[in-house]
Scaffold this motif. Structure first.
Motif, PDB file in Angstrom:
ATOM      1  N   UNK B 277      16.064 -30.797 100.216  1.00 23.86           N
ATOM      2  CA  UNK B 277      15.871 -32.255 100.151  1.00 23.86           C
ATOM      3  C   UNK B 277      14.626 -32.602  99.343  1.00 23.86           C
ATOM      4  N   UNK B 278      13.544 -31.851  99.583  1.00 21.96           N
ATOM      5  CA  UNK B 278      12.282 -32.149  98.894  1.00 21.96           C
ATOM      6  C   UNK B 278      12.419 -31.893  97.393  1.00 21.96           C
ATOM      7  N   UNK B 279      13.010 -30.761  97.028  1.00 21.58           N
ATOM      8  CA  UNK B 279      13.134 -30.443  95.593  1.00 21.58           C
ATOM      9  C   UNK B 279      14.158 -31.351  94.911  1.00 21.58           C
ATOM     10  N   UNK B 280      15.258 -31.633  95.633  1.00 18.98           N
ATOM     11  CA  UNK B 280      16.253 -32.550  95.061  1.00 18.98           C
ATOM     12  C   UNK B 280      15.623 -33.928  94.843  1.00 18.98           C
ATOM     13  N   UNK B 281      14.679 -34.275  95.695  1.00 17.67           N
ATOM     14  CA  UNK B 281      13.993 -35.567  95.580  1.00 17.67           C
ATOM     15  C   UNK B 281      12.988 -35.627  94.441  1.00 17.67           C
ATOM     16  N   UNK B 282      12.847 -34.559  93.695  1.00 24.67           N
ATOM     17  CA  UNK B 282      12.025 -34.599  92.493  1.00 24.67           C
ATOM     18  C   UNK B 282      10.612 -34.075  92.656  1.00 24.67           C
ATOM     19  N   UNK B 283      10.265 -33.559  93.844  1.00 22.73           N
ATOM     20  CA  UNK B 283       8.921 -32.988  94.004  1.00 22.73           C
ATOM     21  C   UNK B 283       8.845 -31.685  93.215  1.00 22.73           C
ATOM     22  N   UNK B 284       7.758 -31.559  92.458  1.00 25.19           N
ATOM     23  CA  UNK B 284       7.648 -30.387  91.588  1.00 25.19           C
ATOM     24  C   UNK B 284       7.196 -29.157  92.371  1.00 25.19           C
ATOM     25  N   UNK B 285       7.881 -28.033  92.172  1.00 27.24           N
ATOM     26  CA  UNK B 285       7.432 -26.808  92.848  1.00 27.24           C
ATOM     27  C   UNK B 285       6.083 -26.325  92.309  1.00 27.24           C
ATOM     28  N   UNK B 286       5.640 -26.912  91.181  1.00 23.10           N
ATOM     29  CA  UNK B 286       4.359 -26.505  90.591  1.00 23.10           C
ATOM     30  C   UNK B 286       3.201 -27.392  91.061  1.00 23.10           C
ATOM     31  N   UNK B 287       3.502 -28.330  91.979  1.00 18.25           N
ATOM     32  CA  UNK B 287       2.455 -29.157  92.570  1.00 18.25           C
ATOM     33  C   UNK B 287       2.078 -30.360  91.735  1.00 18.25           C
ATOM     34  N   UNK B 288       1.377 -31.315  92.377  1.00 25.49           N
ATOM     35  CA  UNK B 288       0.835 -32.472  91.669  1.00 25.49           C
ATOM     36  C   UNK B 288       1.811 -33.583  91.391  1.00 25.49           C
ATOM     37  N   UNK B 289       3.063 -33.422  91.771  1.00 24.87           N
ATOM     38  CA  UNK B 289       4.057 -34.451  91.445  1.00 24.87           C
ATOM     39  C   UNK B 289       5.132 -34.532  92.532  1.00 24.87           C
ATOM     40  N   UNK B 290       5.486 -35.733  92.921  1.00 25.62           N
ATOM     41  CA  UNK B 290       6.527 -35.905  93.925  1.00 25.62           C
ATOM     42  C   UNK B 290       6.481 -37.303  94.496  1.00 25.62           C
ATOM     43  N   UNK B 291       7.608 -37.745  95.064  1.00 27.41           N
ATOM     44  CA  UNK B 291       7.626 -39.087  95.661  1.00 27.41           C
ATOM     45  C   UNK B 291       8.265 -39.044  97.038  1.00 27.41           C
TER      46      UNK B 291
END
Lengths: 330, 341
Positions: B277-291
């Motif tokens: 859910x978190x990754x599908x929601x656009x949070x970057x696995x590399x950190x610093x980005x997500x909503x």
């Protein structure tokens, strides 16, 4: 006073000698016997927990040295765990038969060639059992296909299901031997003229039954004419009431049925959400394989084939077993 | 060279500075793109399901079911998002969930006071999360490795404490606590759905309108720069792990109350769907980005998929095939839309 004390002391001595004489020459049969026991599921799994309780009691009663293996109901892990167990060179290994004859045969051949006693529980391995019965390979558990058939026939009769009625089987057909129980359910319902839909239990739901709620709700919404849902899984059977409530189903509108008693499934029977639960007595599937290995090790007895799955619990007979289900014995 | 306090005052306390404005502008633009691409993906999926089976998806029953179950995963995903934005991961939250839920079930039964049990369980979850944070920050063990360890530890603790036997929560049913956590508002809306929406708003506020949220983004984007800017990165990381423990405990209590039963395996199935859910929601696995919005929609998509596939008539072994396929297609559409926006 001294005389009285002497009498009491003599009595105590006599009693002590009597108890000592009763146990003279006997010791716990399993003392020194090392066993690897497969519980099947993960620690804490309602079903595997009852199997474990039975095995633990047998370990205590017989004095054997038992190592418990938890395989998360994962057939690949069961094979890997068997290799590990064999490497430890115990006196005996009690396995769950889920991976099937083809996957286990070569490994069991190797274990028996090394002098390890192997026996099975819960899921049959018919070919291996035929081959090694004489050296102690037995089976304790339900007859899978027959159990599925029994539950389906019983429930169809109980609910008066027949031609034109619809049912869902939510099961594990994909597992080689274990899937026979789902097949039995499907055949039993179709035999009664019921139209059967089938959904395979996903890995996530297999581990955490709660996650199956939207699946059941989606199915019911798409098939409002469904009369019965059979879950071929102990955890899911214990969650049936919650599935129905989540889908907005009132008691009696759609009935559930499944396998393996638990406190939750007993409650669902009482509340009118579950019609019947097949009880395969998993406690015995833990207790008796330990007995089998110890007896074979000590006296060379052949493998015993014991059917533990001969009963269905419904509203008419749930109360006598309810307390035992809460204690993790039934 | 600027001292850290001076640097912080320039970059955080004075938002009109050019450097900060550029970064925030960039974050807002990314956030906007992420949010709309997620809504588009959800709309496409729902449209396909509705066309295939209008009776199910134009009726209330299926949404009632979604509102009953998806909130648990959504709350976990919301709390996991700041951890991943911080460029860390936590695999132990399902076990913390299970242990806290066991504590709740057990204390409710032994004390007869579910409110006290709730408070103690939440504190347990908070401390378990904080322990992860301390081990990551102070001991310096990578979060992936240490949380595998704590995952097994807490799951083991459940088994030891429960003896592998489940616990009923039927006596809690009917209490004010039960009604306020998982009751049915007006007989139709599950309370847990309102909790999930409320918490989503709270997380959005903290991440987007509070200094702590900016610290999380800076820490995940570039930890050395954040440190130089005077951001207490160690404290930020410990707090994000602690809050995940707290909300895992909260989700565990909701799950157990909804089922009115605590299984010793409770929570185990939530790991992969929550991370998805978190990754599908656009949070970057590399950190610093997500909503937060993206995560919330991601949880709805993941939670609704299997039910949707089944209700359009794909049953048997096909369910898993389409489940995987739709996730891959969703991520693809999401990425394309985000680039074009």
């Amino acid at each position: 006073m001294k005389k009285r004390l002497m009498i009491v002391a003599t009595l105590v001595l006599c009693l002590g000698l009597a108890f000592a004489a009763t146990g003279y020459g006997l010791e716990k049969l399993g003392k020194g016997v090392k066993i690897y026991f497969f519980n099947g599921g993960p620690p804490g799994c309602p079903f595997a927990g009852v199997v474990y309780n039975g095995a633990k009691q047998a370990e205590y009663d017989l004095g054997a040295d038992v190592t418990y293996v938890w395989s998360d109901w994962n057939v690949a892990k069961m094979i890997a765990d068997f290799k590990d167990a064999m490497a430890a060179n115990p006196d005996g290994i009690a396995i769950m038969g889920h991976p099937g004859d083809d996957a286990f045969e070569l490994l069991v051949d190797q274990a028996i060639a090394k002098g390890i006693i192997v026996t099975s529980q819960n899921t049959t391995l018919p070919r291996i059992e035929d081959k090694y019965t004489a050296v102690g390979f037995g089976y304790v558990g339900q007859e899978l296909y027959a159990s599925g058939l029994m539950l389906a026939r019983h429930t169809a009769r109980l609910l008066g299901l027949g031609d034109g009625d619809r049912a869902l089987v939510y099961g594990l057909l994909s597992q080689p031997t274990r899937g026979l129980r789902s097949k039995g359910c499907i055949d039993g319902l179709e035999e009664a003229g019921v139209t059967v839909d089938y959904i395979e239990i996903s890995d996530a739901v297999n581990t955490d039954p709660l996650l199956g709620a939207p699946v059941v709700a989606g199915y019911i919404a798409a098939n409002p004419d469904v009369k019965l849902i059979i879950t071929d899984h102990g955890g899911l059977t214990g969650t049936l009431e919650m599935y129905f409530k989540t889908a907005g189903v009132k008691p009696g509108e759609i009935m559930g049925a499944g396998f393996d008693l638990s406190a939750a499934s007993v409650e669902a029977i009482r509340n009118g959400y579950t019609a019947a639960v097949h009880d395969q007595q998993p406690y015995l599937q833990g207790y008796l394989p330990i007995v089998q290995i110890v007896l074979t090790k000590k006296y060379g007895f052949a493998g015993l084939h014991i059917n533990t799955g001969s009963g269905v619990v419904d509203a008419s007979n749930v109360e006598p077993v309810a307390a035992l289900a809460e204690q993790g014995i039934r | 060279m600027l001292r850290s306090e001076e640097f912080r005052s320039l970059t955080i306390k004075k938002p009109k500075e050019k450097k900060t404005k550029t970064l925030r502008h960039y974050l807002k633009l990314s956030e906007f793109r992420l949010q709309w691409s997620m809504v588009a993906v959800l709309a496409i999926i729902l449209a396909v399901f509705t066309i295939k089976n209008p009776r199910v998806f134009l009726g209330f029953r299926i949404y009632y079911s979604f509102m009953s179950i998806i909130p648990f995963m959504a709350i976990l995903a919301l709390a996991l998002t700041p951890v991943i934005i911080c460029k860390e991961i936590d695999l132990s939250f399902p076990s913390i969930l299970g242990f806290s839920a066991w504590m709740f079930a057990s204390l409710s039964a032994s004390t007869g006071n579910p409110t006290l049990a709730l408070v103690i369980s939440l504190i347990t979850g908070l401390l378990a999360g904080l322990l992860n944070g301390i081990l990551v920050v102070k001991v310096g063990v990578p979060s992936l490795i240490i949380t595998i360890g704590t995952m097994f530890f807490w799951r083991g603790m459940i088994m030891v404490c429960s003896g592998g036997v489940g616990k009923t929560l039927v006596p809690v049913k009917g209490t004010v606590l039960f009604q306020s956590l998982v009751g049915r508002i007006g007989g139709v809306v599950p309370a847990q759905a309102l909790w999930a929406v409320g918490l989503a708003f709270l997380f959005w506020l903290v991440l987007n309108r509070h200094k702590f949220g900016a610290h999380i983004f800076f820490t995940g984007d570039n930890i050395e720069s954040a440190r130089m800017m005077g951001i207490p990165v160690n404290r930020v990381k410990m707090l994000v792990f602690a809050q995940l423990g707290f909300f895992a405990a909260f989700a565990g209590i909701l799950v157990s109350l909804e089922a009115l039963y605590h299984w010793p395996t409770t929570g185990q199935g939530f790991l992969l769907p929550t991370i998805a859910s978190v990754f599908l929601g656009g949070t970057s696995p590399f950190g610093g980005m997500g909503t937060i919005f993206g995560t919330f929609i991601g949880a709805i998509i993941i939670g609704a998929l299997e039910a949707g596939i089944i209700s359009v008539g794909l049953m048997g072994f096909w369910t898993q095939v389409f489940y995987g396929l739709i996730i891959v297609i969703s991520v693809g559409i999401h990425t394309i839309l985000r680039k074009r926006a």
